[in-house]
Motif scaffolding. Structure first.
Motif, PDB file in Angstrom:
ATOM      1  N   TYR A 100      41.401  29.692  39.642  1.00  0.00           N
ATOM      2  CA  TYR A 100      42.623  30.382  38.909  1.00  0.00           C
ATOM      3  C   TYR A 100      41.933  31.651  38.392  1.00  0.00           C
ATOM      4  O   TYR A 100      42.884  32.502  38.100  1.00  0.00           O
ATOM      5  CB  TYR A 100      43.180  29.510  37.790  1.00  0.00           C
ATOM      6  N   GLU A 101      40.918  31.304  37.782  1.00  0.00           N
ATOM      7  CA  GLU A 101      40.246  32.420  37.057  1.00  0.00           C
ATOM      8  C   GLU A 101      39.952  33.683  37.928  1.00  0.00           C
ATOM      9  O   GLU A 101      40.248  35.061  37.768  1.00  0.00           O
ATOM     10  CB  GLU A 101      38.878  31.960  36.361  1.00  0.00           C
ATOM     11  N   LEU A 102      39.570  33.253  39.152  1.00  0.00           N
ATOM     12  CA  LEU A 102      39.327  34.239  40.038  1.00  0.00           C
ATOM     13  C   LEU A 102      40.715  34.932  40.614  1.00  0.00           C
ATOM     14  O   LEU A 102      40.656  36.205  40.667  1.00  0.00           O
ATOM     15  CB  LEU A 102      38.790  33.583  41.299  1.00  0.00           C
ATOM     16  N   LEU A 103      41.596  34.238  40.863  1.00  0.00           N
ATOM     17  CA  LEU A 103      43.131  34.816  41.064  1.00  0.00           C
ATOM     18  C   LEU A 103      43.605  35.744  39.785  1.00  0.00           C
ATOM     19  O   LEU A 103      43.995  36.947  40.178  1.00  0.00           O
ATOM     20  CB  LEU A 103      44.067  33.665  41.147  1.00  0.00           C
ATOM     21  N   GLU A 104      43.364  35.278  38.754  1.00  0.00           N
ATOM     22  CA  GLU A 104      43.625  36.263  37.600  1.00  0.00           C
ATOM     23  C   GLU A 104      42.751  37.620  37.590  1.00  0.00           C
ATOM     24  O   GLU A 104      43.200  38.619  37.354  1.00  0.00           O
ATOM     25  CB  GLU A 104      43.421  35.600  36.210  1.00  0.00           C
ATOM     26  N   VAL A 106      41.323  39.142  40.278  1.00  0.00           N
ATOM     27  CA  VAL A 106      41.694  39.806  41.492  1.00  0.00           C
ATOM     28  C   VAL A 106      43.147  40.494  41.344  1.00  0.00           C
ATOM     29  O   VAL A 106      43.208  41.658  41.386  1.00  0.00           O
ATOM     30  CB  VAL A 106      41.875  38.932  42.568  1.00  0.00           C
ATOM     31  N   ALA A 107      44.284  39.794  40.668  1.00  0.00           N
ATOM     32  CA  ALA A 107      45.327  40.242  40.370  1.00  0.00           C
ATOM     33  C   ALA A 107      45.161  41.327  39.289  1.00  0.00           C
ATOM     34  O   ALA A 107      45.928  42.427  39.395  1.00  0.00           O
ATOM     35  CB  ALA A 107      46.150  39.294  39.844  1.00  0.00           C
ATOM     36  N   SER A 108      44.311  41.293  38.271  1.00  0.00           N
ATOM     37  CA  SER A 108      44.386  42.440  37.093  1.00  0.00           C
ATOM     38  C   SER A 108      43.583  43.656  37.855  1.00  0.00           C
ATOM     39  O   SER A 108      44.071  44.741  37.234  1.00  0.00           O
ATOM     40  CB  SER A 108      43.504  41.956  36.138  1.00  0.00           C
ATOM     41  N   ASN A 109      42.846  43.523  38.873  1.00  0.00           N
ATOM     42  CA  ASN A 109      42.341  44.694  39.250  1.00  0.00           C
ATOM     43  C   ASN A 109      42.961  45.409  40.580  1.00  0.00           C
ATOM     44  O   ASN A 109      42.512  46.054  41.069  1.00  0.00           O
ATOM     45  CB  ASN A 109      40.778  44.344  39.760  1.00  0.00           C
ATOM     46  N   SER A 110      44.095  44.805  41.011  1.00  0.00           N
ATOM     47  CA  SER A 110      44.786  45.037  42.125  1.00  0.00           C
ATOM     48  C   SER A 110      45.554  46.488  41.485  1.00  0.00           C
ATOM     49  O   SER A 110      46.030  46.848  40.167  1.00  0.00           O
ATOM     50  CB  SER A 110      45.898  44.303  42.431  1.00  0.00           C
ATOM     51  N   ASN A 111      45.665  47.329  42.612  1.00  0.00           N
ATOM     52  CA  ASN A 111      46.388  48.784  42.307  1.00  0.00           C
ATOM     53  C   ASN A 111      47.796  48.424  42.883  1.00  0.00           C
ATOM     54  O   ASN A 111      48.844  49.618  42.545  1.00  0.00           O
ATOM     55  CB  ASN A 111      46.006  49.766  43.334  1.00  0.00           C
ATOM     56  N   ILE A 115      51.232  42.778  42.619  1.00  0.00           N
ATOM     57  CA  ILE A 115      50.148  41.894  42.505  1.00  0.00           C
ATOM     58  C   ILE A 115      49.615  41.886  41.223  1.00  0.00           C
ATOM     59  O   ILE A 115      49.544  40.538  40.594  1.00  0.00           O
ATOM     60  CB  ILE A 115      48.843  42.202  43.536  1.00  0.00           C
ATOM     61  N   LYS A 116      49.521  42.926  40.363  1.00  0.00           N
ATOM     62  CA  LYS A 116      49.095  42.953  39.142  1.00  0.00           C
ATOM     63  C   LYS A 116      49.856  42.154  38.276  1.00  0.00           C
ATOM     64  O   LYS A 116      49.445  41.605  37.244  1.00  0.00           O
ATOM     65  CB  LYS A 116      49.088  44.489  38.703  1.00  0.00           C
ATOM     66  N   LYS A 117      51.118  42.062  38.287  1.00  0.00           N
ATOM     67  CA  LYS A 117      52.056  41.393  37.533  1.00  0.00           C
ATOM     68  C   LYS A 117      51.822  39.869  37.361  1.00  0.00           C
ATOM     69  O   LYS A 117      52.260  38.950  36.663  1.00  0.00           O
ATOM     70  CB  LYS A 117      53.455  41.762  37.607  1.00  0.00           C
ATOM     71  N   ARG A 118      51.229  39.267  38.510  1.00  0.00           N
ATOM     72  CA  ARG A 118      50.918  38.091  38.647  1.00  0.00           C
ATOM     73  C   ARG A 118      49.859  37.597  37.615  1.00  0.00           C
ATOM     74  O   ARG A 118      49.310  36.299  37.835  1.00  0.00           O
ATOM     75  CB  ARG A 118      50.799  37.506  40.177  1.00  0.00           C
ATOM     76  N   ALA A 119      48.967  38.519  37.274  1.00  0.00           N
ATOM     77  CA  ALA A 119      47.814  38.080  36.329  1.00  0.00           C
ATOM     78  C   ALA A 119      48.092  37.197  35.450  1.00  0.00           C
ATOM     79  O   ALA A 119      47.440  36.086  35.183  1.00  0.00           O
ATOM     80  CB  ALA A 119      47.083  39.532  35.962  1.00  0.00           C
ATOM     81  N   PRO A 120      49.057  37.507  34.469  1.00  0.00           N
ATOM     82  CA  PRO A 120      49.428  36.438  33.247  1.00  0.00           C
ATOM     83  C   PRO A 120      49.776  35.118  34.113  1.00  0.00           C
ATOM     84  O   PRO A 120      49.534  34.140  33.270  1.00  0.00           O
ATOM     85  CB  PRO A 120      50.561  37.219  32.592  1.00  0.00           C
ATOM     86  N   LEU A 121      50.410  35.018  35.206  1.00  0.00           N
ATOM     87  CA  LEU A 121      50.742  33.760  35.813  1.00  0.00           C
ATOM     88  C   LEU A 121      49.548  33.064  36.075  1.00  0.00           C
ATOM     89  O   LEU A 121      49.426  31.592  35.640  1.00  0.00           O
ATOM     90  CB  LEU A 121      51.613  34.079  36.820  1.00  0.00           C
ATOM     91  N   TYR A 122      48.595  33.499  36.718  1.00  0.00           N
ATOM     92  CA  TYR A 122      47.357  32.951  37.182  1.00  0.00           C
ATOM     93  C   TYR A 122      46.547  32.746  35.798  1.00  0.00           C
ATOM     94  O   TYR A 122      46.060  31.410  35.681  1.00  0.00           O
ATOM     95  CB  TYR A 122      46.585  33.801  37.832  1.00  0.00           C
ATOM     96  N   ALA A 123      46.535  33.503  34.828  1.00  0.00           N
ATOM     97  CA  ALA A 123      45.957  32.775  33.537  1.00  0.00           C
ATOM     98  C   ALA A 123      46.743  31.542  32.863  1.00  0.00           C
ATOM     99  O   ALA A 123      45.804  30.921  32.238  1.00  0.00           O
ATOM    100  CB  ALA A 123      46.195  34.213  32.257  1.00  0.00           C
ATOM    101  N   ALA A 124      48.128  31.338  32.962  1.00  0.00           N
ATOM    102  CA  ALA A 124      48.818  30.440  32.727  1.00  0.00           C
ATOM    103  C   ALA A 124      48.394  29.085  33.499  1.00  0.00           C
ATOM    104  O   ALA A 124      47.889  28.220  32.699  1.00  0.00           O
ATOM    105  CB  ALA A 124      50.167  30.555  32.748  1.00  0.00           C
ATOM    106  N   TYR A 125      48.154  29.407  34.603  1.00  0.00           N
ATOM    107  CA  TYR A 125      47.565  28.227  35.434  1.00  0.00           C
ATOM    108  C   TYR A 125      46.333  27.634  35.156  1.00  0.00           C
ATOM    109  O   TYR A 125      45.842  26.699  35.251  1.00  0.00           O
ATOM    110  CB  TYR A 125      47.665  28.661  36.756  1.00  0.00           C
ATOM    111  N   HIS A 126      45.380  28.739  34.767  1.00  0.00           N
ATOM    112  CA  HIS A 126      44.117  28.550  34.542  1.00  0.00           C
ATOM    113  C   HIS A 126      43.989  27.463  33.176  1.00  0.00           C
ATOM    114  O   HIS A 126      43.116  26.851  32.993  1.00  0.00           O
ATOM    115  CB  HIS A 126      43.230  29.973  34.085  1.00  0.00           C
TER     116      HIS A 126
END
Length: 610
Positions: A100-104, A106-111, A115-126
């Motif tokens: 989940y840390e990896l997903l966060e 990847v999403a944060s670095n996406s253009n 995809i970028k908007k999903r970064a906080p969601l992955y952080a919550a799952y983390h």
């Protein structure tokens, strides 16, 4: 010391919450699992590092392709969670966290905004995978407007929060059963338990041990039935699960617990029922939490620390108020560190029952009367044998101490054997220690009392604390004599207890001399107050009988000492009265009964009292 209360594994919860996605080209648990968790973790970590390099180094051509890649990684994280839940593997949980840390990342670095908007969601799952339940809940709550799945997760988390604390409570219940079984078996092996078991054996062909194991078995099976309902999702509280118990073997106990949860008992006896009431409420009630804290405190003082520690740990994890949480943490720290002298003394004070003290006072009265009768009988026999003086009083004192101390020792052993494993109580070593320690205690207390009775009035007269005429003590003199008597009594108790501890006849408290002194002070005060109350209950007639008995002993002591002194002055006793009092004569006097108040007796031959 009880081991730390284990945090409820977040894995089953995380699996349920993350289980909304389809598995796409993900590894199955059988494919990723290995016998060696460390090798498994290292192998999977290398794979994740390569995956991270690929995802960050080769951006997707479009958002749809990027989202498809993320779905596969999400499914991998879910598989790690499932594997950890099945095998309770710490390695799998750590891999899920990393995924989940990896997903966060990847999403944060996406253009791509999708995809970028999903970064906080992955952080919550983390956070959820890490076991930060509260942090994850807060994060998902903030995201519920952007992601439907976040709102679904929040609702699930609220339900699972209740189910989670009820599952935690089952662990505390199991600790209570384990500790209670040890105590119950100890009592069952006592004389009272054995006698009860013999009756039961005749009636139902069951021993006292059988009854203990049967009761414990019912409790364990009931816990298992409740846990099954909670884990399956059928119910989310112990309360509801108990209502669904249909097994005729378990249903009576389930009904009792449901009834006890409303009872106001505050001595810790209903701690499990009160725990169920606390954790089963949809919204935790601080008042019920405080009641459970008091129950745990009573368990700590009366039954043992394991149950108390488990309850404190449960309250620390679930407390609805900072005060309750902090108090529970302080209680746990105190148990881990070990109780101080003050805390142990307070436990002794608050667990002392009036019924027990009243029984002990009655036993003391009976043993003292037995000792007094033995002393009187010994004085009479010694007088008949012509043994007089301080030799006679010393022998009579020994007979009194032996009879009274022996009676005390017998009663102590009987009480211990009735309530505890008789095989451990009635050993040769323990029996000898009990009798020896009681003889030392009784003999020492009486010697200290005799010294005080002799010298306290002299001290008051020496200080001229007397009324006009000098015959009676003044109020100040009476206070001084009373204080010296109490000081002698307490001093005798401390001295004899210290001697018994030094000789290994009794256990030395953890706090050493200071704690032993505190115990003696409490015991002296307790028995002193109880003695006064018992004198009032017994009434004047019984009190007069006791006084008459001790007066007879005093008269015999006086007569035998005087007889020895008169013999040394040339008197002889050719005959005695029917009561045994000697008749003395000299060359110029006819036979005459002499008593200590007779003016013919020289001053040096009189018994001085006080």
């Amino acid at each position: 010391m009880a081991k730390a209360f284990p945090a409820l594994s977040i894995l089953p919860l995380a699996v349920r919450l993350a289980g909304q996605w389809p598995v796409v080209d993900a590894k199955s648990p059988h494919e990723v699992s290995e016998d060696d968790p460390q090798k498994f973790y290292q192998k999977e970590s290398r794979a994740l590092e390569k995956l991270e390099t690929d995802l960050l180094g080769t951006p997707p051509e479009n958002a749809e392709a990027g989202l498809e890649q993320l779905k596969k990684v999400e499914a991998l994280a879910q598989q790690y969670l499932q594997l950890g839940a099945q095998e309770e593997g710490d390695a799998s949980q750590r891999l899920a966290e990393r995924t989940y840390e990896l997903l966060e990342k990847v999403a944060s670095n996406s253009n791509f905004p999708e995809i970028k908007k999903r970064a906080p969601l992955y952080a919550a799952y983390h956070q959820l995978a890490q076991g930060d339940f509260d942090g994850a809940k807060e994060a998902f709550t903030e995201l519920r407007a952007d992601f439907d799945e976040a709102w679904d997760i929040v609702k699930r988390m609220k339900s699972d929060e209740i189910r989670g604390r009820n599952l935690k409570a089952l662990y505390a219940w199991e600790v209570f059963i384990e500790e209670g079984q040890e105590k119950a078996l100890d009592e069952a092996h006592g004389i009272g338990g054995v006698a009860s078991g013999m009756i039961t054996k005749l009636a139902d062909d069951k021993t006292s041990d059988d009854l203990v194991y049967e009761k414990v078995g019912i409790e364990k099976d009931l816990i298992a039935a409740v846990r099954q309902q909670l884990l399956s999702g059928k119910e989310k509280t112990i309360d509801d699960a108990l209502l669904n118990i249909d097994d005729p073997r378990l249903k009576p106990r389930a009904h009792d617990l449901l009834e006890q949860r409303r009872a106001g008992r505050d001595d810790g006896g209903n701690v499990i029922a009160h725990m169920i009431r606390y954790v089963s409420d949809s919204k935790l009630d601080a008042g019920n939490g405080e009641n459970l804290l008091r129950d745990a405190d009573q368990c700590e003082a009366r039954f043992g620390v394991k149950t108390a520690y488990a309850m404190y740990s449960l309250l620390r994890e679930t407390a609805p108020s900072e005060h309750l949480k902090n108090t529970s943490m302080e209680k746990m720290a105190a148990l881990e560190k070990g109780k101080g002298v003050g805390a142990r003394l307070w436990d002794m004070i608050r667990t002392t029952s009036l019924e027990e003290v009243a029984f002990e006072i009655l036993v003391m009265k009976g043993c003292q009367t037995l000792g007094a009768l033995a002393k009187l009988a010994t004085l009479t026999k010694l007088s008949e044998a012509g043994i007089t003086g301080y030799k006679a009083t010393a022998l009579a004192f020994g007979a009194e101490a032996l009879a009274e101390g022996g009676a005390f020792g017998t009663m102590q052993l009987a009480q211990e054997a009735a309530n505890h494993d008789a095989g451990k109580v009635l050993t040769t070593e323990h029996i000898l220690k009990v009798y020896a320690s009681n003889l030392i205690m009784i003999g020492g207390l009486k010697q200290f009392g005799n010294l005080s009775a002799k010298y306290a009035p002299r001290a008051a007269r020496a200080l001229e604390m007397v009324k006009a005429g000098g015959e009676e003590l003044s109020k100040g003199g009476e206070v001084l004599v009373g204080s010296m008597n109490h000081a002698a009594g307490f001093g005798g108790m401390v001295a004899t207890n210290q001697l018994n501890q030094k000789l290994g006849l009794s256990e030395t408290p953890e706090g050493g001399f200071l704690e032993s002194l505190a115990h003696d002070a409490f015991s002296y005060l307790k028995y002193g107050i109880a003695q006064k109350g018992m004198d009032g209950v017994m009434g004047p007639e019984l009190a007069k009988k006791s006084q008459d008995l001790h007066q007879k002993i005093l008269e015999w002591n006086t007569a035998l000492v005087i007889e020895a002194n008169l013999k040394s002055l040339g008197y002889e006793a050719p005959q005695r009265t029917a009561e045994g009092t000697p008749l003395f004569k000299d060359a110029n006097q006819d036979s005459k009964t002499l008593r200590s108040t007779d003016p013919r007796i020289p001053d040096e031959a009189r018994l001085r009292r006080g």
